[in-house]
Scaffold this motif. Structure first.
Motif, short mmCIF file in Angstrom:
data_model
loop_
_atom_site.label_atom_id
_atom_site.label_comp_id
_atom_site.label_asym_id
_atom_site.label_seq_id
_atom_site.Cartn_x
_atom_site.Cartn_y
_atom_site.Cartn_z
N GLN A 30 0.76 -1.32 0.29
CA GLN A 30 -0.28 -0.19 0.56
C GLN A 30 0.58 1.21 0.66
OE1 GLN A 30 -3.37 -0.10 -0.69
NE2 GLN A 30 -2.83 -2.04 -0.48
N LEU A 31 2.03 1.57 0.60
CA LEU A 31 3.04 2.41 1.04
C LEU A 31 4.54 2.43 0.17
CD1 LEU A 31 2.43 3.23 5.02
CD2 LEU A 31 0.79 4.21 2.73
N ASN A 32 4.83 1.01 -0.75
CA ASN A 32 5.60 1.02 -1.57
C ASN A 32 6.46 1.35 -0.51
OD1 ASN A 32 7.53 0.26 -3.51
ND2 ASN A 32 7.57 2.17 -4.18
N HIS A 33 7.14 0.95 0.71
CA HIS A 33 8.24 1.12 1.88
C HIS A 33 8.20 -0.18 2.48
CE1 HIS A 33 10.24 3.17 4.19
NE2 HIS A 33 9.55 2.97 6.07
N ALA A 34 8.98 -0.42 2.96
CA ALA A 34 9.83 -1.73 3.50
C ALA A 34 10.29 -1.23 4.77
CB ALA A 34 11.00 -2.03 2.96
N THR A 35 9.21 -1.88 6.00
CA THR A 35 9.32 -1.30 7.31
C THR A 35 11.00 -1.99 8.46
OG1 THR A 35 7.81 -3.29 8.48
CG2 THR A 35 6.20 -1.46 7.43
N GLY A 36 10.71 -1.71 8.87
CA GLY A 36 12.36 -2.75 9.95
C GLY A 36 11.29 -3.37 10.43
N PRO A 58 8.69 9.97 1.74
CA PRO A 58 8.30 11.38 1.51
C PRO A 58 7.40 11.76 3.18
CG PRO A 58 6.62 10.67 -0.06
CD PRO A 58 7.45 9.26 1.12
N GLU A 59 7.18 11.92 4.04
CA GLU A 59 6.90 12.00 5.38
C GLU A 59 8.71 12.40 5.82
OE1 GLU A 59 3.64 9.54 7.39
OE2 GLU A 59 5.50 8.63 6.32
N GLN A 60 9.50 11.42 5.41
CA GLN A 60 11.35 11.76 5.51
C GLN A 60 11.17 13.35 5.42
OE1 GLN A 60 13.54 8.50 5.22
NE2 GLN A 60 12.30 7.64 6.72
N LEU A 61 11.08 13.40 3.60
CA LEU A 61 11.35 14.93 3.07
C LEU A 61 10.83 15.70 3.77
CD1 LEU A 61 12.81 16.16 0.72
CD2 LEU A 61 10.90 15.21 -0.43
N LEU A 62 9.39 15.84 3.97
CA LEU A 62 9.08 17.24 4.52
C LEU A 62 9.75 17.13 6.41
CD1 LEU A 62 5.30 16.12 4.26
CD2 LEU A 62 6.08 18.07 2.99
N VAL A 63 9.90 16.19 7.03
CA VAL A 63 10.50 17.22 7.58
C VAL A 63 12.07 16.96 7.80
CG1 VAL A 63 11.40 15.44 10.42
CG2 VAL A 63 9.05 14.89 9.36
N ALA A 69 4.38 19.18 10.54
CA ALA A 69 3.20 19.65 10.32
C ALA A 69 2.51 19.11 9.37
CB ALA A 69 2.56 21.21 10.81
N LEU A 70 3.26 19.55 8.92
CA LEU A 70 2.40 18.24 6.98
C LEU A 70 2.60 17.20 7.84
CD1 LEU A 70 0.79 18.70 4.30
CD2 LEU A 70 2.91 19.65 3.77
N ALA A 71 4.18 16.57 7.69
CA ALA A 71 4.11 15.29 7.61
C ALA A 71 3.91 14.76 8.64
CB ALA A 71 5.81 15.51 7.81
N ALA A 105 2.28 7.56 15.45
CA ALA A 105 3.98 7.54 15.08
C ALA A 105 4.70 9.02 15.64
CB ALA A 105 3.96 8.26 13.38
N THR A 106 5.44 8.50 15.51
CA THR A 106 6.37 9.67 16.13
C THR A 106 8.02 8.91 15.21
OG1 THR A 106 6.51 8.77 18.27
CG2 THR A 106 8.73 10.12 17.61
N LEU A 107 7.60 10.78 14.01
CA LEU A 107 8.24 10.91 13.36
C LEU A 107 10.49 11.18 13.08
CD1 LEU A 107 5.91 13.62 11.45
CD2 LEU A 107 6.47 11.21 10.43
N GLU A 108 10.09 11.63 14.63
CA GLU A 108 11.48 11.91 15.09
C GLU A 108 12.48 10.16 15.18
OE1 GLU A 108 9.09 13.38 16.85
OE2 GLU A 108 9.62 15.07 15.68
N THR A 109 11.31 9.81 15.90
CA THR A 109 12.20 7.76 15.77
C THR A 109 11.74 6.80 14.76
OG1 THR A 109 10.16 7.44 16.97
CG2 THR A 109 12.45 8.21 18.34
N GLY A 110 10.96 7.18 13.61
CA GLY A 110 10.31 6.28 12.94
C GLY A 110 9.84 5.28 13.56
N ARG A 111 8.98 5.31 14.38
CA ARG A 111 8.50 3.93 15.22
C ARG A 111 6.51 4.37 14.35
NH1 ARG A 111 11.96 4.58 18.96
NH2 ARG A 111 13.81 3.03 18.64
#
Length: 131
Positions: A30-36, A58-63, A69-71, A105-111
């Motif tokens: 769905q997100l084309n993203h491989a999680t840890g 994309p979220e990382q890029l926004l941050v 805030a947008l992320a 989600a915590t964007l800083e830690t990616g969790r």
């Protein structure tokens, strides 16, 4: 080999491994993203998940560009978009209705943390005792 009906009931570990695989596939498809790593625990009628490296590029890029805030808004929108599939995975795997679901989600830690409350505890076969 035991052939009683209880042999057909999965252990908690089997259910947790299956759920982990299903959530990894959901993010990938769905997100084309491989999680840890995904940590999955079933405790009574609760399913708890911690998904490492869940933040998409994309979220990382926004941050990185100072638009946290947008992320955060994108993350919230993605959580809502994935909600029906998360419910479906939990209900089909555990054969219980989902009563409530909470994600953050915590964007800083990616969790990402997901707490799913089920109508009843799932049927789980006790793990074999070590000899």
């Amino acid at each position: 080999m035991e052939t009683t009906p209880s042999a057909q009931i999965p252990t908690a570990g089997q259910l947790q491994r299956h759920l982990t695989q299903q959530f990894q596939r959901l993010y990938r498809e769905q997100l084309n993203h491989a999680t840890g790593k995904i940590t999955c625990q079933i405790i009574d009628e609760k399913l708890l998940l911690v998904i490492e490296d869940s933040v998409t590029k994309p979220e990382q890029l926004l941050v990185q560009n100072g638009d946290a805030a947008l992320a955060e808004q994108v993350r919230a929108d993605l959580a809502m978009a994935l909600r029906p599939q998360i419910v479906e995975i939990a209900e089909q795997t555990l054969d219980r209705k989902v009563v409530d679901i909470m994600t953050d989600a915590t964007l800083e830690t990616g969790r990402t943390g997901i707490v799913i409350v089920l109508s009843d505890p799932p049927d789980i076969r006790p793990a074999a005792k070590a000899s």
